[in-house]
Write a protein that holds these residues in place. Sequence first.
Motif, PDB file in Angstrom:
ATOM      1  N   ASP A   1       9.496   8.546   7.568  1.00  0.00           N
ATOM      2  CA  ASP A   1       8.825   9.749   7.051  1.00  0.00           C
ATOM      3  C   ASP A   1       8.837   9.828   5.525  1.00  0.00           C
ATOM      4  O   ASP A   1       8.287  10.758   4.951  1.00  0.00           O
TER       5      ASP A   1
ATOM      6  N   ALA B   1      -0.780   0.427   8.852  1.00  0.00           N
ATOM      7  CA  ALA B   1      -0.601  -0.974   8.502  1.00  0.00           C
ATOM      8  C   ALA B   1       0.830  -1.355   8.859  1.00  0.00           C
ATOM      9  O   ALA B   1       1.777  -0.620   8.550  1.00  0.00           O
TER      10      ALA B   1
ATOM     11  N   ILE C   1       7.741   9.102   1.705  1.00  0.00           N
ATOM     12  CA  ILE C   1       6.488   8.761   1.026  1.00  0.00           C
ATOM     13  C   ILE C   1       6.769   7.572   0.114  1.00  0.00           C
ATOM     14  O   ILE C   1       7.722   7.589  -0.662  1.00  0.00           O
TER      15      ILE C   1
ATOM     16  N   VAL D   1      -1.652   5.236   6.016  1.00  0.00           N
ATOM     17  CA  VAL D   1      -2.421   5.561   4.825  1.00  0.00           C
ATOM     18  C   VAL D   1      -3.802   6.028   5.271  1.00  0.00           C
ATOM     19  O   VAL D   1      -4.508   5.323   5.993  1.00  0.00           O
ATOM     20  N   MET D   2      -4.160   7.227   4.890  1.00  0.00           N
ATOM     21  CA  MET D   2      -5.458   7.812   5.232  1.00  0.00           C
ATOM     22  C   MET D   2      -5.795   7.649   6.711  1.00  0.00           C
ATOM     23  O   MET D   2      -6.868   7.183   7.074  1.00  0.00           O
ATOM     24  N   LYS D   3      -4.868   8.028   7.556  1.00  0.00           N
ATOM     25  CA  LYS D   3      -5.071   8.016   9.005  1.00  0.00           C
ATOM     26  C   LYS D   3      -5.192   6.610   9.588  1.00  0.00           C
ATOM     27  O   LYS D   3      -5.601   6.438  10.722  1.00  0.00           O
ATOM     28  N   GLN D   4      -4.917   5.580   8.785  1.00  0.00           N
ATOM     29  CA  GLN D   4      -4.868   4.226   9.342  1.00  0.00           C
ATOM     30  C   GLN D   4      -3.420   3.741   9.234  1.00  0.00           C
ATOM     31  O   GLN D   4      -2.663   4.214   8.407  1.00  0.00           O
TER      32      GLN D   4
ATOM     33  N   ILE E   1       0.834  -1.211   0.000  1.00  0.00           N
ATOM     34  CA  ILE E   1       0.000   0.000   0.000  1.00  0.00           C
ATOM     35  C   ILE E   1       0.866   1.258   0.000  1.00  0.00           C
ATOM     36  O   ILE E   1       1.992   1.253   0.466  1.00  0.00           O
ATOM     37  N   PRO E   2       0.302   2.356  -0.529  1.00  0.00           N
ATOM     38  CA  PRO E   2       1.038   3.618  -0.517  1.00  0.00           C
ATOM     39  C   PRO E   2       0.843   4.338   0.814  1.00  0.00           C
ATOM     40  O   PRO E   2      -0.061   3.989   1.569  1.00  0.00           O
TER      41      PRO E   2
END
Lengths: 447, 80
Positions: free
Chosen positions: B66, B48, B68, B43-46, B10-11
Motif C-alpha cells: 500500500d 505491473a 506509494i 498505476v492508473m488502474k493497470q 514505474i510510479p
Amino acid sequence: MKKLLIANRGEIAVRIIRAAKELGIPTVAVCSEADRDSLHARMADEVVEIGPASAAKSYLLVEAVLDAARASGADAIHPGYGFLSERASFAQAVVEAGMIWVGPDAASISVMGDKAEAIRAARRAGVPTIPGSDGPVVDVEEALRVAEKAGYPVAVKAAAGGGGKGIRIVESADMMREQLPIAQAEARAAFGNGDVYIERMVLGAKHIEVQVFGDGVNYVHLGERECSVQRRRQKLIEETPAPLLPSDVRDAMCSASVGLAEAVGYRGAGTVEFLYEPQRNEFYFIEMNTRIQVEHPITEAVTGIDLVLEQLLVASGEPMSFTQKDVQSRGHAIEVRLNAENPDMQFMPSPGLLETFTMPAGPFVRTDSGFIAGDTVPPFYDSLLAKIIVWGRNRDEAIARMVRSLRELEVSGVVTTAAFLERVINTPEFRSGEYDTVFLETWQATA
Amino acid sequence: MAQHEVRTPIPGVFYRRPAPDQPEYVVVGESVTAGQTIGLVEVMKQYAEIKAGVDGTIVSFQVEGDDIIGPGDVIAIIEV
C-alpha cells in the motif's frame, strides 16, 4: 440548490463546476491528498480534502464525501461518472442526509445496476434484448435449454459484473456442463453474487447508445452515439450520428430508449446501450448507465443542449428546459479520449509532470481536461488526459478537423495516445464507418 | 555475498499480494528465481508485476504494501 458538492475529480469535475457556475451555484470540490493542487480543486469555490491518494480511501468513501458535504454546508451532490456514481446506496445516503442527489433515484440505479434485472425491465418495456435467459439461470439443465434455443456460441455473464468482467464464452453443450458451475463460483467470489445469465453471442456488432433524459413527467432522447472503437472494452473514439445506421433502426432504437426511461420513471441524464448487428439489421439492449457519460459532449455538440446544466435543473425540481421537438440534431461530432499511455509499450500508463500541454483550438473544437500545463498527472487514477471534441457540418469535415486538432496538440512530459488515435482515424474501416466492436483490436493484431 | 536491489521502473502503489485476500507473493528469507514475481505496482488502474530479476534470497523489503512509490525506488534487497 444552494451549494453543490462534486464527488469526483479530473475533467468531469471541471465540467460540472463549469455548469454550476453558469447557474450561479457555489461549488465544493473534494480531493485526495494527491489532488490538492489539481485543476478541479482550484476551480471550485471551496475544496475539502477527504483522504489519501488511494481512491478506495478517498473518492470511494461514502462517509468521507458525506462529511465533506455537511462540513461545507452543501445541499446537493453530483457524482459525475465512475467512483460512486452508480452506487444506489450512496444515492440513498445522500437523500437520507437531506441533500439533493443529482441523478436518478436509488431504485432506478439499483434496477439498472443489476444486469439481469435491467434486461427484465427492458423486456417489460418492449425493448429488444439479446436472445437468452430470462434473468439468472438456476442450474445446468436450464442453461442447456436456454443456450440450445438461443444458439451457440453463448456468453455466460455474471449478473453483478460489468465492463467486460465476469464473462465466459461457451461454444457447446459439453462446455456448458463444465463451465456453468465455474462461472457461478467465480461470480460469487468476484462480485459476492453467484447469479449468471446467458446470452447469444452477437458477432460483428456495433456498440450504439442512446442519450435519454427525463424529469419524471417528460422523457426524451437526444439521438445516438456510435462507440464501437474500443480497446479492452474502453471506448476510445465516439461519434454522432452513427455512420451507416439505417434511419428506421435509429428511430426504433431512440423510441425504445425513451420507452424504457418512461417505464422506470427516469429522472436526469441516462444512456441506453445497444448492440446493433448489421447482418441481421437488428439491435439489442445491453445495459443502461444511470449517470452522465464520458462521451456526452458529442451529443451537446450536435444538439446545442448542455446536459450537465440540465441535470442540475432537474435535480433542483425544475422541469427540463426542452421538449423532444426542441432536439434538433445538426451536423456531425467526434470525440477522442486522449490518454496518458504509451501505445508503443502495450499502452503502459505514463503519469508525470505536464511540461507542455497546449490544447488544440479554433472553430468547433472543444477540449475537456482536468489538467493544464505545469500540472502533474498522478499515477493513482485513470489515464484520461483530455477529451477532444470536434464538430463539422458533415462527417468528412469533422474527421479533417479532428486530424488537424490531434496534430495541433502539444504535450511533453507524459506520453500520449494522440498519434495512435490519428492512425485509427486514418484506417479504411474508420473512414468508411464499417467498424465494429472488435475492429480496433483486430487491426492492432494485424498492424 | 552480493546484494541486488530490486527497483521499480514505474510510479504507483505497491502491493505485496496479488489480491487483498491472498497470501504475499514472497516473504523475507524466501528463495526466489529471477523471473519470479515479488510484488505488484498499480498505476492508473493497470497492474505491473515486479520481478526479482536475480536468483537469490529475499533479505528485506524497503517498502510496505500500500506504499506509494516513485520510479527508481528500491522495492526489495536480494542476496545473490
